[in-house]
Design an enzyme around this catalytic site. Sequence first.
Site, short mmCIF file in Angstrom:
data_model
loop_
_atom_site.label_atom_id
_atom_site.label_comp_id
_atom_site.label_asym_id
_atom_site.label_seq_id
_atom_site.Cartn_x
_atom_site.Cartn_y
_atom_site.Cartn_z
N THR A 21 19.22 2.38 14.00
CA THR A 21 19.12 1.03 13.43
C THR A 21 20.32 0.21 13.93
O THR A 21 21.26 -0.05 13.17
CB THR A 21 19.15 1.11 11.88
OG1 THR A 21 20.27 1.93 11.50
CG2 THR A 21 17.90 1.68 11.32
N GLU B 245 22.16 9.74 4.15
CA GLU B 245 22.95 10.86 4.64
C GLU B 245 24.42 10.47 4.65
O GLU B 245 24.78 9.42 5.15
CB GLU B 245 22.48 11.23 6.06
CG GLU B 245 23.09 12.50 6.59
CD GLU B 245 23.11 13.60 5.54
OE1 GLU B 245 22.04 14.09 5.19
OE2 GLU B 245 24.20 13.95 5.04
N LYS C 285 24.93 3.70 -0.22
CA LYS C 285 25.29 4.14 1.13
C LYS C 285 26.13 3.06 1.84
O LYS C 285 27.19 3.35 2.41
CB LYS C 285 24.00 4.43 1.92
CG LYS C 285 24.18 4.67 3.38
CD LYS C 285 24.87 5.97 3.71
CE LYS C 285 25.07 6.09 5.19
NZ LYS C 285 25.67 7.32 5.63
N LYS D 71 44.78 7.74 7.12
CA LYS D 71 45.47 8.02 8.38
C LYS D 71 45.34 6.77 9.26
O LYS D 71 44.23 6.36 9.61
CB LYS D 71 44.80 9.23 9.03
CG LYS D 71 45.40 9.64 10.35
CD LYS D 71 46.47 10.72 10.14
CE LYS D 71 47.19 11.05 11.43
NZ LYS D 71 48.23 10.13 11.85
N CYS E 298 28.43 3.90 12.02
CA CYS E 298 28.08 3.40 10.68
C CYS E 298 28.97 2.30 10.12
O CYS E 298 28.48 1.31 9.60
CB CYS E 298 28.07 4.55 9.70
SG CYS E 298 26.64 5.59 9.90
C1 UDX Z 1 31.19 7.96 8.41
C2 UDX Z 1 31.24 8.40 6.95
O1 UDX Z 1 32.45 9.17 6.73
C3 UDX Z 1 30.00 9.22 6.59
O2 UDX Z 1 30.00 9.53 5.20
C4 UDX Z 1 28.76 8.41 6.93
O3 UDX Z 1 27.58 9.18 6.68
C5 UDX Z 1 28.77 7.99 8.40
O4 UDX Z 1 29.98 7.25 8.68
P1 UDX Z 1 31.70 9.11 10.75
O5 UDX Z 1 31.56 7.74 11.31
O6 UDX Z 1 30.98 10.22 11.40
O7 UDX Z 1 31.26 9.13 9.21
O8 UDX Z 1 33.25 9.52 10.77
P2 UDX Z 1 34.52 9.31 9.82
O9 UDX Z 1 35.20 10.61 9.68
O10 UDX Z 1 34.20 8.60 8.58
O11 UDX Z 1 35.47 8.42 10.74
C6 UDX Z 1 35.11 7.08 11.09
C7 UDX Z 1 36.23 6.43 11.86
O12 UDX Z 1 37.36 6.22 11.04
C8 UDX Z 1 36.74 7.27 13.05
O13 UDX Z 1 36.95 6.42 14.14
C9 UDX Z 1 38.04 7.87 12.54
O14 UDX Z 1 38.96 8.15 13.58
C10 UDX Z 1 38.54 6.74 11.65
N1 UDX Z 1 39.45 7.22 10.59
C11 UDX Z 1 39.01 8.06 9.61
C12 UDX Z 1 40.77 6.77 10.58
O15 UDX Z 1 41.19 5.99 11.45
N2 UDX Z 1 41.59 7.20 9.58
C13 UDX Z 1 41.18 8.04 8.59
O16 UDX Z 1 42.01 8.37 7.70
C14 UDX Z 1 39.84 8.49 8.60
#
Ligand code: UDX
Length: 477
Positions: free
Chosen positions: A98, A169, A224, A271, A280
Amino acid sequence: MKNFQNTIKKICCIGAGYVGGPTMAVIALNCPELEVHVVDISEERINKWNSKDLTKLPVYEKGLDKIIEKTRDINLFFSTNIDLAIEESQMIFISVNTPVKQSGIGAGQMSDLRYVESCTRRISDKAKGHTIVVEKSTLPVRTAETIKSILSCTNNEYEKTFSVLSNPEFLAEGTAINDLQNPDRVLIGGEDPDSISVLEKIYLNWVPNHKIIKTSLWSSELSKLASNAFLAQRISSINSISAFCEVSGADVNEVSQAIGKDQRIGPQFLKSGPGFGGSCFKKDILNLVYLCNYFGLKEVGDYWQGVININEWQQDRIYKIIVDKLFGNITGKKIAICGFAFKSGTNDTRESPAISVSKKLLSEGAFLKIHDPKVKISQIKKDLVGHSFIEDSSIIDKSIVQGSWTFSDDIFTTTQDVDAIVILTEWDDYKNVDWERISFHLRQPAWIFDTRGVLDSSIVKKYDFNYWKLGDGNQKN
Ligand code: UDX
Ligand code: ADP
């Protein structure tokens, strides 16, 4: 309907991507009595899922290969025969992509629902008997309404009836299998209690009862979007503080540790880094902003837009710092980009900060040497389309290299002779590499820009390079 609960034998998932593939593999593993079919229009993707060589699966997730080995062709099947899977399944998950709309009303903000619409029409056409349709893709609030209205126009052959559920999800890439096996919660939104309980019964095979939350369709869809917006907001918050740390002499890691100890806040998603990527966060917030504005809530939309603005600003800020430290000129300079995935543990590059930082450096005339342990060169070519790729960096004359890039899966080749190294993904490979060997081959005065705080301070002191770490206001350079 009562008997339907006990007769559900076959389910299918339309869309064999990052969500559909791992989710169905985990369902198949935990429900051996269920036959699970994953279908997709892309023959190439399905062939990869069926590949004998498990390193060729289209999605890299730790532990996924083991599950595929145990279930594939036993109760988990990948194919392009979408119509047959629809006809034979009592429950159909929609897990297609999407993307954000590229043109027309809502361009750049709204989700493009064309793939959801097209597979809903196919379900409407091909389904037989009673079918539960489960919304699994991330979708704007009230998409279930669209799905329901398409399904309500179905022809009446084969005594078709439908009920629609929302079951978002929450898996994160890189930890997908653990997230699916031990979810914080499973959310099921719907109106028909019998259909809800059929889906609940599937999850109860491995998820404890108290983790299953049942809501209305709309609450489930909005939860979500709001979950992702809240997580992204934490990252933008700490990234805004990282800039403040740099000018005020504080260290963002110390600050985030102190903040996270407050039980009301908690330590996760604090972080700082080069900004959030992934398929997402940005898309969901843009959706939220669009919906807020649509419903006349401009202030609410502006508030969430601010989360995206800080994210883009952080990437721009990093690029400007790199140029500034390299004497305001990077034309023809060689810069190693370490990490292209949007985070470690995945081969996914969607919305990766590495794309925007690389494009800015290329536009300024740098020659980039890119490394990533999991991302394939073919993907980087798509992400950097329009910027020339040079196969063999060793034969390059400086006048041709401006604004172009090369790739190597060997970190020492990547960092050889460069003026700077920019760490953009927190792969362990960069923590554990032989920095002494790297430091010998840099072009002095060389810089390391550590946007993920990967390097240990003892390494930094030992070797001969200038070091900039995101959010550290105590650095001398
Ligand atoms: C996210 C959501 O966590 C998940 O629940 C949803 O279903 C899909 O979107 P995802 O995109 O796979 O998951 O990864 P995520 O671990 O959330 O990280 C997203 C981004 O944020 C990454 O670029 C990561 O490097 C960044 N991030 C994450 C940070 O910069 N600092 C953090 O503390 C955590
Ligand atoms: P996600 O991260 O949401 O899983 P992906 O892009 O990884 O998204 O996967 C979505 C998958 O859906 C792709 O493999 C795409 O080919 C598939 N797809 C899109 N539209 C259809 C459709 N109408 N029928 C079947 N598969 C589809």
